[in-house]
Design a protein around this motif. Sequence first.
Motif, mmCIF file in Angstrom:
data_model
loop_
_atom_site.group_PDB
_atom_site.id
_atom_site.type_symbol
_atom_site.label_atom_id
_atom_site.label_comp_id
_atom_site.label_asym_id
_atom_site.label_seq_id
_atom_site.Cartn_x
_atom_site.Cartn_y
_atom_site.Cartn_z
ATOM 1 N N LYS A 178 2.248 -0.010 7.747
ATOM 2 C CA LYS A 178 1.565 -1.241 8.128
ATOM 3 C C LYS A 178 2.086 -1.769 9.456
ATOM 4 O O LYS A 178 1.308 -2.237 10.303
ATOM 5 C CB LYS A 178 1.759 -2.288 7.024
ATOM 6 C CG LYS A 178 1.073 -3.614 7.302
ATOM 7 C CD LYS A 178 1.309 -4.593 6.160
ATOM 8 C CE LYS A 178 0.638 -5.930 6.442
ATOM 9 N NZ LYS A 178 0.879 -6.901 5.348
ATOM 10 N N ARG B 64 0.567 0.317 12.228
ATOM 11 C CA ARG B 64 -0.858 0.038 12.413
ATOM 12 C C ARG B 64 -1.061 -1.272 13.165
ATOM 13 O O ARG B 64 -1.866 -1.346 14.105
ATOM 14 C CB ARG B 64 -1.561 -0.021 11.051
ATOM 15 C CG ARG B 64 -3.053 -0.338 11.141
ATOM 16 C CD ARG B 64 -3.714 -0.253 9.780
ATOM 17 N NE ARG B 64 -3.167 -1.210 8.850
ATOM 18 C CZ ARG B 64 -3.570 -2.499 8.768
ATOM 19 N NH1 ARG B 64 -4.506 -2.941 9.592
ATOM 20 N NH2 ARG B 64 -3.037 -3.306 7.886
ATOM 21 N N LEU C 65 -1.901 0.005 16.830
ATOM 22 C CA LEU C 65 -3.332 0.328 16.737
ATOM 23 C C LEU C 65 -4.220 -0.901 16.685
ATOM 24 O O LEU C 65 -5.400 -0.792 16.369
ATOM 25 C CB LEU C 65 -3.583 1.200 15.492
ATOM 26 C CG LEU C 65 -2.890 2.547 15.495
ATOM 27 C CD1 LEU C 65 -3.094 3.261 14.163
ATOM 28 C CD2 LEU C 65 -3.403 3.422 16.625
#
Length: 271
Positions: free
Chosen positions: A15, A18, A22
């Motif tokens: 997490k 991400r 991202l």
Amino acid sequence: AGKGNEKGHVENLVKFCRLNFLVPLPEVTSLAELNVLLMADFQKDMGCTPRGWEETKAVRFKADQARFYSLPQNPFSACRMESTFSSRLSLVRFDNCFYSIPCEYIQQTVLVKGFVDKVEVYQGVDKIAEHIRGEGPERYKLDFRHYLSHLERKPGWLKNGRAFLNEPYGSDFGRMRRELSWRYPDDGERRFIQLLLLLKEYPEERVYAAVSDCVRSCAFSDEAVRHRLLALPAVPSVTLDFPVDSPFRTSVSGIRRASCYNVLLGTEVAL
């Protein structure tokens, strides 16, 4: 260092990556370009010192890495494997996408290995085809080289075959095809097929070099390409003729222990 991470902690790190690497979505056009950006973000994050730590993440990682177990002797193949049967059109299906294989393997059992970025096809231990993995609506991944064996018997494939659409053989071959069709209306296509078949007889880079030279010099004929192909310098090959009992000779893998060179110590070499 040396402590195994629990499942929840590992998921939290996913997490973290991400949200930090991202979001927002990187503007890239390929997986390779995305990997470059992720590696740069990773290296930057490794230089950070989290709250409560005295060392950076990079220093802690080196300490942890020193306690890793060694990797297995045989590397892990991170792919999904499926055994399938090739169709009469020289295609195998994997994950709702069709991939071409050489015509010699039509209607035979093959093994497909699907990686995240590529698909490999094997028969036994021999890899017979490799493609970039298809994504989205792209349902066919074809290599025109896989269909060269049938061009002599079925020349219509050159016009109607899906694998030969949009000049997959390159712009120089495409220019040569158009010129041959114009200069030889009756057998221009046959002459061009003979040029494509050269890819089965000679190294591909030599054939492309010969065709490019003929296109640049406006020598648009299959005879000119063959002449130029034979005129190109051959790839040099060096062989060493060792005695049968020499410690340098090997007939297995080409790998020998470096200690065999100790026989040269203390010898005089005549110049």
